[in-house]
Design a protein around this motif. Structure first.
Motif, mmCIF file in Angstrom:
data_model
loop_
_atom_site.group_PDB
_atom_site.id
_atom_site.type_symbol
_atom_site.label_atom_id
_atom_site.label_comp_id
_atom_site.label_asym_id
_atom_site.label_seq_id
_atom_site.Cartn_x
_atom_site.Cartn_y
_atom_site.Cartn_z
ATOM 1 N N CYS A 1 0.823 -1.211 0.000
ATOM 2 C CA CYS A 1 0.000 0.000 0.000
ATOM 3 C C CYS A 1 0.860 1.265 0.000
ATOM 4 O O CYS A 1 0.479 2.283 0.587
ATOM 5 C CB CYS A 1 -0.970 0.022 1.181
ATOM 6 S SG CYS A 1 -2.221 -1.251 1.056
ATOM 7 N N ASP B 1 -15.948 7.893 -4.527
ATOM 8 C CA ASP B 1 -16.674 6.978 -3.662
ATOM 9 C C ASP B 1 -18.144 7.387 -3.576
ATOM 10 O O ASP B 1 -18.630 8.212 -4.362
ATOM 11 C CB ASP B 1 -16.025 6.928 -2.264
ATOM 12 C CG ASP B 1 -15.946 8.310 -1.621
ATOM 13 O OD1 ASP B 1 -16.600 9.248 -2.141
ATOM 14 O OD2 ASP B 1 -15.249 8.451 -0.595
ATOM 15 N N ARG C 1 -6.313 -1.587 -3.962
ATOM 16 C CA ARG C 1 -5.853 -2.942 -4.236
ATOM 17 C C ARG C 1 -4.481 -2.852 -4.917
ATOM 18 O O ARG C 1 -4.151 -1.812 -5.511
ATOM 19 C CB ARG C 1 -6.844 -3.689 -5.134
ATOM 20 C CG ARG C 1 -6.981 -3.093 -6.522
ATOM 21 C CD ARG C 1 -7.999 -3.838 -7.369
ATOM 22 N NE ARG C 1 -8.059 -3.332 -8.725
ATOM 23 C CZ ARG C 1 -8.741 -2.280 -9.099
ATOM 24 N NH1 ARG C 1 -9.454 -1.612 -8.200
ATOM 25 N NH2 ARG C 1 -8.722 -1.873 -10.362
ATOM 26 N N PRO D 1 -4.629 4.081 2.315
ATOM 27 C CA PRO D 1 -5.373 3.104 3.128
ATOM 28 C C PRO D 1 -5.514 1.762 2.420
ATOM 29 O O PRO D 1 -5.949 1.687 1.267
ATOM 30 C CB PRO D 1 -6.735 3.777 3.335
ATOM 31 C CG PRO D 1 -6.484 5.229 3.123
ATOM 32 C CD PRO D 1 -5.399 5.313 2.088
ATOM 33 N N ALA D 2 -5.150 0.682 3.133
ATOM 34 C CA ALA D 2 -5.187 -0.659 2.538
ATOM 35 C C ALA D 2 -6.607 -1.102 2.231
ATOM 36 O O ALA D 2 -6.834 -1.874 1.299
ATOM 37 C CB ALA D 2 -4.511 -1.660 3.478
ATOM 38 N N ARG D 3 -7.570 -0.643 2.995
ATOM 39 C CA ARG D 3 -8.952 -1.083 2.803
ATOM 40 C C ARG D 3 -9.644 -0.349 1.661
ATOM 41 O O ARG D 3 -10.781 -0.676 1.324
ATOM 42 C CB ARG D 3 -9.746 -0.888 4.099
ATOM 43 C CG ARG D 3 -9.222 -1.719 5.263
ATOM 44 C CD ARG D 3 -10.120 -1.620 6.480
ATOM 45 N NE ARG D 3 -9.613 -2.395 7.602
ATOM 46 C CZ ARG D 3 -9.845 -3.696 7.781
ATOM 47 N NH1 ARG D 3 -10.596 -4.339 6.899
ATOM 48 N NH2 ARG D 3 -9.354 -4.324 8.827
ATOM 49 N N LYS D 4 -8.991 0.653 1.053
ATOM 50 C CA LYS D 4 -9.613 1.413 -0.012
ATOM 51 C C LYS D 4 -8.960 1.194 -1.372
ATOM 52 O O LYS D 4 -9.454 1.718 -2.378
ATOM 53 C CB LYS D 4 -9.574 2.913 0.314
ATOM 54 C CG LYS D 4 -10.424 3.292 1.513
ATOM 55 C CD LYS D 4 -10.421 4.798 1.713
ATOM 56 C CE LYS D 4 -11.290 5.201 2.896
ATOM 57 N NZ LYS D 4 -11.321 6.682 3.083
ATOM 58 N N HIS E 1 -2.992 3.342 7.856
ATOM 59 C CA HIS E 1 -3.279 2.896 6.495
ATOM 60 C C HIS E 1 -3.000 1.410 6.314
ATOM 61 O O HIS E 1 -3.516 0.798 5.373
ATOM 62 C CB HIS E 1 -2.438 3.694 5.494
ATOM 63 C CG HIS E 1 -2.834 5.128 5.412
ATOM 64 N ND1 HIS E 1 -2.087 6.087 4.748
ATOM 65 C CD2 HIS E 1 -3.934 5.780 5.903
ATOM 66 C CE1 HIS E 1 -2.703 7.249 4.845
ATOM 67 N NE2 HIS E 1 -3.816 7.101 5.545
ATOM 68 N N TRP E 2 -2.188 0.805 7.171
ATOM 69 C CA TRP E 2 -1.851 -0.607 7.041
ATOM 70 C C TRP E 2 -2.862 -1.512 7.733
ATOM 71 O O TRP E 2 -2.669 -2.723 7.781
ATOM 72 C CB TRP E 2 -0.450 -0.856 7.598
ATOM 73 C CG TRP E 2 0.617 -0.417 6.643
ATOM 74 C CD1 TRP E 2 0.467 -0.118 5.332
ATOM 75 C CD2 TRP E 2 2.007 -0.241 6.945
ATOM 76 N NE1 TRP E 2 1.665 0.236 4.772
ATOM 77 C CE2 TRP E 2 2.637 0.174 5.727
ATOM 78 C CE3 TRP E 2 2.795 -0.400 8.078
ATOM 79 C CZ2 TRP E 2 4.000 0.435 5.651
ATOM 80 C CZ3 TRP E 2 4.151 -0.129 7.992
ATOM 81 C CH2 TRP E 2 4.743 0.278 6.793
ATOM 82 N N ASP E 3 -3.914 -0.938 8.265
ATOM 83 C CA ASP E 3 -4.956 -1.755 8.885
ATOM 84 C C ASP E 3 -5.646 -2.587 7.807
ATOM 85 O O ASP E 3 -6.202 -2.050 6.843
ATOM 86 C CB ASP E 3 -5.978 -0.858 9.588
ATOM 87 C CG ASP E 3 -7.063 -1.652 10.289
ATOM 88 O OD1 ASP E 3 -6.806 -2.841 10.588
ATOM 89 O OD2 ASP E 3 -8.148 -1.111 10.524
ATOM 90 N N GLY E 4 -5.606 -3.896 7.959
ATOM 91 C CA GLY E 4 -6.183 -4.790 6.975
ATOM 92 C C GLY E 4 -5.157 -5.598 6.226
ATOM 93 O O GLY E 4 -5.510 -6.575 5.551
#
Length: 264
Positions: free
Chosen positions: A132, A171, A149, A144-147, A196-199
């Motif tokens: 990410c 979005d 790929r 952000p990792a969750r937003k 941002h690394w959450d996930g």
């Protein structure tokens, strides 16, 4: 309502034949859209299209600079500011109005500027890494990792002091901003927001072995039955003790009908 431009590269992307639509620079179009005016491009080889603007250069040169010497830039600015009231009191030969009064009327016709100014940025498309992080100008910035790929293309908008990372698709709220970071100084800097690394996988659930322990077979033999040859191969210890049959070379000679070569 509109502003007249000559064919400068900051406005026109390339020159076209007369009568064809002029391709405009996307940044110029965005600038005009922010301040709500139209871009009017002059025709090629038409220097008189905005002669009133370029004529001011000759007027200032002839009335302020010609025949005079200045010791500093401040002295030149003071001479210009002393000349401006005299110029504004004159009647313009084209529209027949006093220049100062016409300027007041023109200013009153202008609309107010937007509350937020147009932000001039460098715009680039960059892919997102598996961690990410996005590379720009020799540095790495997190999103952000969750937003996002991996390998997704995002838009980098960079100013002198800030780097903003935007998605190419808005979005649900209509926003494209993913992250904003202060611009790094130098090369090889990682600007990371740990949130941002959450996930992302952190390795806590990874299976680790030192090699001393023998893993259990994947398929256990039924109770009361001994493990067969295939079952024994599934374990590391049993595979190390498998007996391999050996045959002398003469056996292969008999099977093929040949005899080993001998010398008299």
């Amino acid at each position: 309502m509109s502003i007249v431009y000559d064919r400068t590269k900051t406005v026109v992307r390339r020159h076209v034949a007369p009568g064809e639509a002029v391709p405009l620079h996307p940044e110029a179009v965005a600038f005009a859209g922010h301040y709500d005016f139209d871009i009017d491009v002059l025709a090629a080889y038409r220097p008189t299209g905005k002669g009133r603007v370029e004529r001011q250069v000759d007027i200032v040169r002839d009335h302020v600079l010609a025949g005079r010497a200045f010791a500093s830039l401040e002295e030149m600015d003071a001479a210009f500011m002393a000349w401006v009231p005299m110029r504004r009191a004159r009647t313009h030969r084209t529209h027949g109005e006093v220049i100062g009064l016409r300027a007041v009327r023109d200013h009153m016709a202008l609309r107010p500027l937007p509350q937020a100014p147009y932000v001039v940025t460098q715009r680039h498309l960059r892919p997102v890494g598996k961690d990410c992080l996005v590379a720009f100008a020799g540095n790495l910035y997190s999103v952000p990792a969750r937003k996002v790929r991996p390998r997704q293309l995002i838009e980098v908008r960079a100013t002198k002091s800030q780097v903003m990372l935007h998605s190419t698709i808005a979005d649900d709220t209509g926003s494209t901003l993913l992250a904003a970071h202060p611009r790094a100084v130098g090369k090889g800097v990682r600007v990371v927001d740990e949130k941002h690394w959450d996930g992302l996988p952190d390795g806590k659930n990874r299976r680790v072995t030192t090699g001393d322990l023998v893993p259990s077979p994947r398929h256990e033999a039924p109770l009361g039955e001994e493990a067969g040859p295939l079952q024994a191969l599934l374990t590391r210890a049993a595979a190390a003790n498998v007996k391999v049959g050996r045959r002398p070379l003469s056996v292969y000679d008999e099977l093929t009908g040949t005899r080993p070569f001998t010398t008299p």
